[in-house]
Write an enzyme that holds these catalytic residues in place. Structure first.
Site, short mmCIF file in Angstrom:
data_model
loop_
_atom_site.label_atom_id
_atom_site.label_comp_id
_atom_site.label_asym_id
_atom_site.label_seq_id
_atom_site.Cartn_x
_atom_site.Cartn_y
_atom_site.Cartn_z
N HIS A 72 45.56 55.21 26.30
CA HIS A 72 45.59 56.16 27.42
C HIS A 72 44.61 57.31 27.15
O HIS A 72 43.86 57.73 28.03
CB HIS A 72 47.01 56.69 27.60
CG HIS A 72 47.08 57.82 28.57
ND1 HIS A 72 46.98 57.63 29.92
CD2 HIS A 72 47.16 59.15 28.38
CE1 HIS A 72 47.02 58.81 30.51
NE2 HIS A 72 47.14 59.75 29.61
N ARG A 87 36.90 36.25 30.12
CA ARG A 87 36.72 35.65 28.80
C ARG A 87 38.09 35.29 28.22
O ARG A 87 39.00 36.12 28.20
CB ARG A 87 36.01 36.62 27.86
CG ARG A 87 35.83 35.99 26.48
CD ARG A 87 35.10 36.87 25.55
NE ARG A 87 35.93 37.96 25.08
CZ ARG A 87 35.48 38.92 24.27
NH1 ARG A 87 34.22 38.93 23.90
NH2 ARG A 87 36.28 39.87 23.85
N GLU A 128 26.94 34.32 21.07
CA GLU A 128 27.17 35.37 20.08
C GLU A 128 27.12 34.82 18.65
O GLU A 128 27.27 35.56 17.70
CB GLU A 128 28.48 36.12 20.36
CG GLU A 128 29.71 35.27 20.44
CD GLU A 128 30.97 36.08 20.77
OE1 GLU A 128 30.94 37.31 20.70
OE2 GLU A 128 31.99 35.44 21.08
N CYS A 188 26.62 41.23 27.54
CA CYS A 188 27.82 42.06 27.71
C CYS A 188 28.19 42.81 26.44
O CYS A 188 29.21 43.47 26.38
CB CYS A 188 28.98 41.23 28.21
SG CYS A 188 29.43 39.89 27.10
C1 PEP Z 1 30.15 40.86 21.66
O1 PEP Z 1 30.41 40.28 20.60
O2 PEP Z 1 29.05 41.36 21.92
C2 PEP Z 1 31.18 41.00 22.70
C3 PEP Z 1 30.89 41.47 23.89
O3 PEP Z 1 32.44 40.65 22.37
P1 PEP Z 1 33.44 41.53 21.46
O4 PEP Z 1 32.80 42.85 21.22
O5 PEP Z 1 34.70 41.60 22.22
O6 PEP Z 1 33.53 40.68 20.22
MG MG Z 2 32.14 39.06 20.42
#
Ligand code: PEP
Ligand code: MG
Length: 566
Positions: free
Chosen positions: A189, A332, A430, A501
């Protein structure tokens, strides 16, 4: 003294610490003499009335600020009026001659003890409300009004264990330079409030309240997640400058928020939001974005003692999809393991968790969890434009295995007569091994999104959680940009959408390079949207391509950073 935490809302500030501690002194077991019963009962009744007035004030303030949170205080008012509690407390005072504050404490404790035994997260939340109400009653009994952050006299750095909705209701943002807390993660929060108010925040500083004193000077740099106590004069000056630059810059960026994201030569760049749940705060930036570029569903599984059911997930996914209408929502699937743990499930400790049973691997070894999530997504896909995406995919085998599972679940749902819609299937890029075979992957899936946070960790072989190797985790490492190029080129050639992302997608400095490498879709936290739209507007495709070309020729991350900063 330097303290480290997690930067939850950007910015820098320097100012005096104001310790905000909502704890109350536990009353000791005490009894009253004969004849005092009525006085204690009357006092309880007047404390109860005061509490109702206090809670109504907070409810009204919250109604303006965040109507969904206002309900919390309606519920707390109901607790104050609870029939059983209001039979018990007077009975203890009148029949057993308990002191009023001891009666309040003890009667609430009995209810709390029963609530604490349950594993149901909704009931656990209820316990937090009972706890809040009890603290309020006892503080009022002791003649202490609820401390309010709405009546701060001068601008301060608030230091607290954690901030609850009732603490931040009516918070006067002009008097809060920064927030630093012991508890709270990036989705707490406190983090949400800080981000939406534009207050720099560093959360999760272990033992914070043991280190700080009221009035002590602190320099906060939320972007780095650090707090310096008793800073030297040179640091104070530096932070004052940083803070001024930050607020002027923020005001300027805000003017871009409502605009479409166009490069200076008029090319549209898609802006996606990274969200962590279906709560109203998470969805409130829908107007400023073209999609949900990353819906991190793991937060639905974390901090609870059981697993979310198919129906529960369906309701959340449907809510997000309906909110975004025709705009794509990239959901995701559960990305657990590594840095993220679940309380509801025992996950074996591993020597190297980031190289272990993480993301999709964890789901393959817990097929029911994966299948339940896929079923919920398939059902929800009827209500919007759903794209499902899998984390930590490292081979084409992973992709084929996933597609088979989806096909099986589709078949089962059809046989059960359950209606389902369409959904695109995609992967996160990734893990380097999948990035290097991106042309093959692009034939197998409908889309991809680059997770630069993990891609950087695996490319640089530097644990993203380990501060000891922080200097090796180089987001601007030439290898990171080269690998992004490989993935973007492959997916673009196959005519399949690809976005980014990870944090790099929300980093204004990196924007020209990403666009220059061919990305046309970026996803980021809501707080970064304005600055990213401004960065996009400042560059043409031609210029971005020149910048990207140059970046790929540099040898080190430092050279790239220096070049981009200029
Ligand atoms: C990333 O690995 O760039 C990603 C967006 O996923 P997370 O940060 O949740 O691992
Ligand atoms: Mg990731």
């Amino acid at each position: 003294m330097l303290l480290n935490g997690k930067g939850a809302a950007p910015g820098a500030a320097v100012g005096s610490i104001y310790i905000y501690n909502e704890k109350f002194n536990t009353p000791s077991e005490s009894y009253i003499s004969k004849g005092q019963e009525q006085t204690h009962l009357d006092r309880y009744l007047s404390v109860k009335d005061e509490a109702l007035i206090e809670l109504e004030k907070i409810r009204l303030a919250m109604q303006k600020l965040d109507p969904s949170k206002a309900e919390i205080f309606t519920a707390q008012k109901e607790i104050v009026k609870d029939i059983i509690i209001n039979e018990e407390i007077p009975a203890k005072i009148m029949n057993e001659r308990w002191a009023g504050n001891w009666a309040i404490y003890h009667v609430y404790e009995t209810v709390l003890a029963a609530l604490r035994k349950t594993t149901d997260p909704l009931i656990a939340e209820r316990a937090a409300d009972f706890d809040d109400v009890r603290a309020l009653l006892i503080n009022l009994w002791n003649g202490q009004r609820k401390k309010s952050l709405s009546t701060l006299k001068e601008p301060v750095v608030i230091a607290a264990h954690d901030l609850k909705p009732s603490d931040t209701a009516g918070l006067d943002r002009s008097k809060v330079l920064a927030i630093i807390t012991e508890a709270g993660g990036i989705t707490s929060h406190t983090a949400i409030i800080a981000k939406s108010y534009g207050i720099p925040a560093v959360l999760g500083i272990h033992g914070l309240l043991g280190f700080v004193k009221h009035g002590q000077l602190a320099a906060v740099e939320a972007t780095k997640g650090t707090v310096i106590l008793d800073p030297e004069e040179s640091i104070v000056k530096e932070y004052r400058k940083k803070s001024g630059v930050f607020s002027r810059d923020k005001k300027d960026a805000e003017t871009f928020l409502k605009k479409e994201a166009l490069t200076s030569c008029g090319v549209k760049i898609d802006i996606g939001l990274n969200i962590s749940g279906a709560e109203d705060e998470e969805l409130s930036s829908e107007h400023y974005a073209d999609s949900v570029g990353l819906f991190r569903t793991e937060f639905m599984y974390i901090e609870r003692n059981d697993l979310p059911t198919e129906d529960e997930q369906f309701v959340s996914y449907k809510k997000v999809l309906e909110c975004f209408g025709e705009k794509p929502v990239i959901l995701r699937t559960l990305d657990i393991g590594g840095d993220k743990q679940m309380t509801g499930l025992v996950i074996e400790n591993e020597e190297n968790p980031f190289l272990g049973n993480r993301g999709i691997r964890f789901c393959f070894s817990n097929p029911n969890i994966l299948r339940t999530q896929i079923r919920a997504a398939l059902r929800a896909s009827l209500y919007g434009n759903l794209w499902i995406m899998f984390p930590m995919v490292s081979s084409i085998d992973d992709i084929r295995r996933l597609k088979n599972i989806i096909a099986e679940e589709k078949e089962k749902l059809k046989k059960e007569g359950v209606k389902i819609g369409e959904m695109k299937i995609g992967i996160m890029v990734e893990v380097p091994s999948i990035a290097l075979v991106a042309e093959v992957a692009a034939q197998e899936v409908d889309f991809a999104s680059i997770g630069s946070n993990d891609l950087c960790q695996y490319l640089c072989a530097a644990d993203r959680m380990n501060s000891e190797v922080e200097s090796y985790y180089q987001s601007y490492h030439p290898a990171v940009f080269r690998m992004i190029k490989t993935a973007v080129t492959a997916f673009t050639a196959a005519g399949k959408p690809i976005s980014i992302c990870g944090e790099l997608g929300g980093d204004p400095l990196a924007i020209p390079v990403l666009i220059g490498l061919g990305l046309r879709k970026l996803s980021m936290g809501a707080a970064s949207v304005a600055a990213i739209k401004r960065a996009i507007a400042s560059v043409s495709i031609k210029k971005a391509e020149e910048i990207a070309k140059k970046v790929l020729q540099f040898s080190t991350a430092a050279e790239i950073e220096e070049f981009l900063s200029k």
